[in-house]
Enzyme design. Structure first.
Site, short mmCIF file in Angstrom:
data_model
loop_
_atom_site.label_atom_id
_atom_site.label_comp_id
_atom_site.label_asym_id
_atom_site.label_seq_id
_atom_site.Cartn_x
_atom_site.Cartn_y
_atom_site.Cartn_z
N HIS A 70 0.81 -1.22 0.00
CA HIS A 70 0.00 0.00 0.00
C HIS A 70 0.84 1.26 0.00
O HIS A 70 0.38 2.32 -0.38
CB HIS A 70 -0.91 0.03 1.23
N HIS A 97 6.67 6.87 6.12
CA HIS A 97 6.17 6.30 4.86
C HIS A 97 5.59 7.42 4.01
O HIS A 97 5.50 8.57 4.45
CB HIS A 97 5.13 5.21 5.15
N HIS A 99 2.81 8.82 0.73
CA HIS A 99 1.60 8.74 -0.09
C HIS A 99 1.87 9.57 -1.34
O HIS A 99 2.44 10.66 -1.25
CB HIS A 99 0.40 9.31 0.67
N HIS A 122 4.68 10.72 6.10
CA HIS A 122 4.18 10.58 7.47
C HIS A 122 5.24 9.95 8.35
O HIS A 122 5.72 8.86 8.06
CB HIS A 122 2.93 9.69 7.49
N THR A 204 -5.09 7.05 8.28
CA THR A 204 -5.67 7.24 6.94
C THR A 204 -5.73 5.91 6.19
O THR A 204 -6.06 5.88 5.00
CB THR A 204 -4.86 8.25 6.11
N THR A 205 -5.37 4.84 6.87
CA THR A 205 -5.44 3.49 6.29
C THR A 205 -6.26 2.61 7.22
O THR A 205 -6.35 2.90 8.42
CB THR A 205 -4.03 2.88 6.16
O1 1SD Z 1 -0.57 4.28 6.50
C1 1SD Z 1 -0.10 4.21 7.80
C2 1SD Z 1 0.04 2.76 8.19
O2 1SD Z 1 1.00 2.18 7.36
C3 1SD Z 1 0.50 2.64 9.55
O3 1SD Z 1 1.79 3.17 9.62
C4 1SD Z 1 -0.41 3.42 10.43
C5 1SD Z 1 0.11 3.56 11.84
O4 1SD Z 1 0.89 2.57 12.28
O5 1SD Z 1 -0.53 4.76 9.98
C6 1SD Z 1 -1.03 4.92 8.74
S1 1SD Z 1 -1.14 6.67 8.49
O6 1SD Z 1 -2.38 7.14 9.12
O7 1SD Z 1 0.04 7.29 9.03
N1 1SD Z 1 -1.23 6.97 6.98
ZN ZN Z 2 0.31 7.76 6.04
#
Ligand code: 1SD
Ligand code: ZN
Length: 268
Positions: A70, A97, A99, A122, A204-205
């Site tokens: 993802h 990570h 987006h 993020h 957001t996931t």
């Molecule tokens: O997309 C991440 C997800 O991979 C995971 O890291 C989670 C938290 O552990 O966070 C979401 S996000 O809300 O930072 N996009």
């Molecule tokens: Zn994120």
């Protein structure tokens, strides 16, 4: 499988996440992320700069870059933490990570005055009183995610290259590669780190848990067109997608209303 999720496939996108992940259903959960931020909002003088501990050091050991199907994550070991800036506690840094959108479309998750940036990074931090992320997801302030908009210029960003040069080694889900630690501060904007937006929201996931204190920095990180293109063209969700040259693109969730939430801006 039903516990998986996707972004922009036919019959599979964030509007359908609620079918498999109840908390992602917009009617059951009023504190979703991402949101649009308004740059004219009132500033809150009690919100000073965050304290970023260990970000100027070179950590020992090695970091791991991973494709989870993802997004691309950099797991950064245990030497860093964030606190201050109105955060309710000390939060240990876990991973960062990204987006992104497509070759000619923007893909940040949050928007500012309706503008979507090319990418968003993020930096995920977990409140240190929790033993693991699943415990943190039951706490409305269990995670502190620092969000950075990424904008595009002509010059390469040398520090960002530590990550973008390795993307071909994590082309599809489950692939991992080692990354030599570097000072995380070198990735972040060089100035105006005291200017940010703050609100309470969700992952957001999936599972979309309402457990995140969001901090979105106003000043973006700059990378080059070719570095952006590495994200939009070299990362695939599955090995099959890689064979068919169908890259993972537009891995951002749609915007949500703020409802009764207060969105603050830090002092100038
Ligand atoms: O997309 C991440 C997800 O991979 C995971 O890291 C989670 C938290 O552990 O966070 C979401 S996000 O809300 O930072 N996009
Ligand atoms: Zn994120």
């Amino acid at each position: 499988d039903s516990q998986d999720y996707c972004y922009d496939k036919t019959n599979c996108d964030p509007y359908a996440w609620g079918d498999s992940f109840p908390l992602c259903h917009p009617l059951l959960e009023l504190h979703h992320s991402p949101i649009n931020l308004d740059h004219h909002m009132v500033r809150n003088n009690s919100l000073g700069p965050l304290h970023l501990e260990g970000f100027d050091e070179i950590q020992t050991g090695h970091w791991t870059l991973e494709n989870d199907g993802h997004c691309v994550l950099l797991q950064v070991g245990s030497g860093m933490a964030v606190s201050g800036g109105g955060l309710p506690g000390v939060y240990h840094t876990i991973q960062l990570h990204f987006h992104w959108g497509g070759p000619a479309t923007n893909g940040s998750e949050h928007t500012v005055d309706g503008r979507r940036y090319p990418m968003e990074m993020h930096l995920v931090n977990m409140k240190s009183i929790h033993p693991n992320v699943s415990a943190a997801l039951d706490d409305p302030t269990g995670l502190a995610v620092l969000g950075f908009f990424i904008d595009v210029v002509y010059a390469d960003n040398v520090y960002f290259g530590h990550i973008s040069q390795k993307l071909s080694s994590v082309a599809y889900r489950g692939q991992m590669t080692k990354v030599k630690p570097f000072p995380l501060l070198s990735l972040l904007p060089k100035h105006n780190m005291s200017q940010y937006y703050r609100y309470s929201g969700s992952l957001t996931t999936p599972p979309c848990s309402q457990a995140v204190v969001w901090t979105l920095y106003e000043v973006p990180i700059y990378i080059s067109w070719s570095q952006l293109a590495q994200f939009t063209s070299q990362i695939f969700s599955t090995e099959e997608d890689a064979e068919q040259v169908t890259p993972l693109q537009n891995n951002f969730r749609h915007l949500h209303p703020t409802f009764s939430r207060t969105v603050s801006a830090s002092r100038d």
